[in-house]
Design a protein around this motif. Structure first.
Motif, PDB file in Angstrom:
ATOM      1  N   ALA A  26       0.848  -1.189   0.000  1.00  0.00           N
ATOM      2  CA  ALA A  26       0.000   0.000   0.000  1.00  0.00           C
ATOM      3  C   ALA A  26       0.885   1.239   0.000  1.00  0.00           C
ATOM      4  N   THR A  27       0.795   2.013  -1.082  1.00  0.00           N
ATOM      5  CA  THR A  27       1.473   3.308  -1.164  1.00  0.00           C
ATOM      6  C   THR A  27       0.462   4.266  -1.793  1.00  0.00           C
ATOM      7  N   SER A  28       0.826   5.520  -1.911  1.00  0.00           N
ATOM      8  CA  SER A  28      -0.097   6.474  -2.523  1.00  0.00           C
ATOM      9  C   SER A  28      -0.275   6.210  -4.013  1.00  0.00           C
ATOM     10  N   SER A  29       0.626   5.412  -4.608  1.00  0.00           N
ATOM     11  CA  SER A  29       0.536   5.150  -6.051  1.00  0.00           C
ATOM     12  C   SER A  29       0.356   3.678  -6.424  1.00  0.00           C
ATOM     13  N   LYS A  30       0.345   2.780  -5.442  1.00  0.00           N
ATOM     14  CA  LYS A  30       0.214   1.347  -5.755  1.00  0.00           C
ATOM     15  C   LYS A  30      -0.539   0.630  -4.647  1.00  0.00           C
ATOM     16  N   LEU A  31      -1.253  -0.401  -5.067  1.00  0.00           N
ATOM     17  CA  LEU A  31      -1.872  -1.313  -4.117  1.00  0.00           C
ATOM     18  C   LEU A  31      -1.798  -2.713  -4.713  1.00  0.00           C
ATOM     19  N   ARG A  32      -1.360  -3.662  -3.913  1.00  0.00           N
ATOM     20  CA  ARG A  32      -1.329  -5.063  -4.350  1.00  0.00           C
ATOM     21  C   ARG A  32      -2.173  -5.852  -3.354  1.00  0.00           C
ATOM     22  N   PHE A  33      -3.169  -6.538  -3.891  1.00  0.00           N
ATOM     23  CA  PHE A  33      -4.125  -7.299  -3.092  1.00  0.00           C
ATOM     24  C   PHE A  33      -4.068  -8.749  -3.532  1.00  0.00           C
ATOM     25  N   ARG A  34      -3.758  -9.659  -2.607  1.00  0.00           N
ATOM     26  CA  ARG A  34      -3.661 -11.088  -2.924  1.00  0.00           C
ATOM     27  C   ARG A  34      -4.896 -11.812  -2.394  1.00  0.00           C
ATOM     28  N   PHE A  35      -5.564 -12.519  -3.297  1.00  0.00           N
ATOM     29  CA  PHE A  35      -6.746 -13.292  -2.915  1.00  0.00           C
ATOM     30  C   PHE A  35      -6.313 -14.543  -2.162  1.00  0.00           C
ATOM     31  N   TRP A  36      -7.147 -14.973  -1.226  1.00  0.00           N
ATOM     32  CA  TRP A  36      -6.804 -16.117  -0.388  1.00  0.00           C
ATOM     33  C   TRP A  36      -7.078 -17.456  -1.046  1.00  0.00           C
ATOM     34  N   ARG A  37      -7.770 -17.426  -2.172  1.00  0.00           N
ATOM     35  CA  ARG A  37      -8.021 -18.673  -2.888  1.00  0.00           C
ATOM     36  C   ARG A  37      -8.175 -18.351  -4.376  1.00  0.00           C
ATOM     37  N   ARG A  38      -8.140 -19.394  -5.177  1.00  0.00           N
ATOM     38  CA  ARG A  38      -8.316 -19.234  -6.628  1.00  0.00           C
ATOM     39  C   ARG A  38      -9.757 -18.828  -6.911  1.00  0.00           C
ATOM     40  N   MET A  39      -9.932 -17.902  -7.826  1.00  0.00           N
ATOM     41  CA  MET A  39     -11.283 -17.435  -8.122  1.00  0.00           C
ATOM     42  C   MET A  39     -11.904 -18.190  -9.286  1.00  0.00           C
ATOM     43  N   ARG A  40     -13.212 -18.280  -9.222  1.00  0.00           N
ATOM     44  CA  ARG A  40     -13.975 -18.886 -10.310  1.00  0.00           C
ATOM     45  C   ARG A  40     -14.266 -17.810 -11.357  1.00  0.00           C
ATOM     46  N   THR A  41     -14.640 -18.232 -12.542  1.00  0.00           N
ATOM     47  CA  THR A  41     -14.947 -17.310 -13.636  1.00  0.00           C
ATOM     48  C   THR A  41     -16.091 -16.378 -13.264  1.00  0.00           C
ATOM     49  N   ASP A  42     -17.127 -16.897 -12.623  1.00  0.00           N
ATOM     50  CA  ASP A  42     -18.258 -16.042 -12.250  1.00  0.00           C
ATOM     51  C   ASP A  42     -17.846 -14.983 -11.225  1.00  0.00           C
ATOM     52  N   GLU A  43     -16.894 -15.307 -10.362  1.00  0.00           N
ATOM     53  CA  GLU A  43     -16.408 -14.328  -9.385  1.00  0.00           C
ATOM     54  C   GLU A  43     -15.588 -13.238 -10.075  1.00  0.00           C
TER      55      GLU A  43
END
Length: 165
Positions: free
Chosen positions: A102-119
């Motif tokens: 988290a910075t004023s110019s970037k954010l990296r968010f890691r999902f806790w599981r693999r996502m489905r296509t509908d998600e």
């Protein structure tokens, strides 16, 4: 690595400057999680420890995520913070995850599981009614599509990279 209580957030700890290319290490303390951040007053990104229960909103506000070039683009900084917060909170309701950077110019968010296509489609729907650049989607808009949708890479990597320039 040594950590010191942060002067503005005594329940948070701050460590040394960090290399942002890798995911943050495991937190060396129970009930804490590590993330990279560059808060106002930091010269470079550092490793922070925050309580596990810290809401995304607090992290986004503290690191002023998305505000780096808001004025240059004609965006209100408060509106940009609210946009980043609301979209990430809605995304996290679909698939939970953690903020890694988290910075004023970037954010990296890691999902806790693999996502489905509908998600993935639900997440893309969240971004359909907002300014793509103010929401931080520049990386996906300007680096071409590697799949059938704007956020195809997010579905493949499990990481959402937001960027403001």
């Amino acid at each position: 690595m040594t950590f010191q209580p942060h002067p503005q957030r005594p329940d948070w700890k701050v460590g040394d400057e960090a290399d942002l290319r890798d995911p943050p290490p495991e937190a060396p303390e129970d009930n804490m999680r590590a993330l990279y951040g560059c808060a106002p007053g930091d010269w470079n990104p550092r490793l922070y420890l925050v309580p596990i229960a810290t809401p995304h909103t607090e992290i986004i506000e503290f690191f002023e995520v998305g505000t780096a070039f808001a004025v240059r683009h004609g965006w209100d900084e408060r509106d940009t913070l609210d946009l980043v917060t609301s979209t990430l909170n809605r995304i996290s309701e679909i698939i939970p995850g953690s903020i890694e950077l988290a910075t004023s110019s970037k954010l990296r968010f890691r999902f806790w599981r693999r996502m489905r296509t509908d998600e993935l489609e639900e997440i893309e729907q969240i971004y359909r009614n907002v300014d793509d650049y103010q929401a931080g989607l520049e990386r996906y808009l300007n680096h071409g599509l590697s799949g059938s949708s704007l956020l195809h890479d997010v579905g493949e990597t499990g990481v959402l990279h937001l960027l403001w320039r």
